[in-house]
Design a protein around this motif. Structure first.
Motif, PDB file in Angstrom:
ATOM      1  N   SER A  12       0.815  -1.220   0.000  1.00  9.75           N
ATOM      2  CA  SER A  12       0.000   0.000   0.000  1.00  9.75           C
ATOM      3  C   SER A  12       0.847   1.268   0.000  1.00  9.75           C
ATOM      4  CB  SER A  12      -0.909   0.025   1.227  1.00  9.75           C
ATOM      5  OG  SER A  12      -1.783  -1.068   1.208  1.00  9.75           O
ATOM      6  N   GLU A  54      -6.477  -0.764  -5.805  1.00  5.72           N
ATOM      7  CA  GLU A  54      -6.859   0.372  -4.950  1.00  5.72           C
ATOM      8  C   GLU A  54      -8.147   0.066  -4.183  1.00  5.72           C
ATOM      9  OE1 GLU A  54      -8.413   4.825  -5.758  1.00  5.72           O
ATOM     10  OE2 GLU A  54      -6.515   4.293  -6.712  1.00  5.72           O
ATOM     11  N   HIS A  58      -8.477  -0.493   0.000  1.00  2.00           N
ATOM     12  CA  HIS A  58      -9.464   0.234   0.810  1.00  2.00           C
ATOM     13  C   HIS A  58     -10.413  -0.746   1.505  1.00  2.00           C
ATOM     14  CE1 HIS A  58     -12.139   3.437   2.031  1.00  2.00           C
ATOM     15  NE2 HIS A  58     -13.134   2.771   1.507  1.00  2.00           N
ATOM     16  N   ARG A  61      -8.640  -2.483   4.426  1.00  5.14           N
ATOM     17  CA  ARG A  61      -8.461  -1.578   5.567  1.00  5.14           C
ATOM     18  C   ARG A  61      -9.774  -1.394   6.306  1.00  5.14           C
ATOM     19  NH1 ARG A  61      -6.688   3.477   3.412  1.00  5.14           N
ATOM     20  NH2 ARG A  61      -6.574   2.596   1.346  1.00  5.14           N
TER      21      ARG A  61
END
Length: 67
Positions: A12, A54, A58, A61
């Motif tokens: 990341s 991407e 996200h 997370r």
């Protein structure tokens, strides 16, 4: 005995990623991170490796925050 799937690994921080073919046992249930998205959004992400990475970054997370 196995299914072939695409496996992604990425950093990341430096935004370097790689994809590989991986073997998954047929009895293992995989979570589909794209399942809740509208079909147009899923198709858009499937056409862009960088967009997919991407999104998954996200998503992961967000999943960690819920634990």
């Amino acid at each position: 005995m196995f299914e072939r799937c695409v496996g992604f690994g990425w950093c990341s921080t430096c935004r370097i990623y790689s994809g590989n073919m991986v073997h998954i046992p047929r009895k293992r249930v995989l979570v589909d991170a794209l399942a809740s998205l509208p079909s147009e959004e899923r198709e858009r992400l499937k056409r862009s490796e960088t967009g997919l990475v991407e999104f998954l970054d996200h998503w992961l997370r967000g999943g960690e925050e819920q634990r």
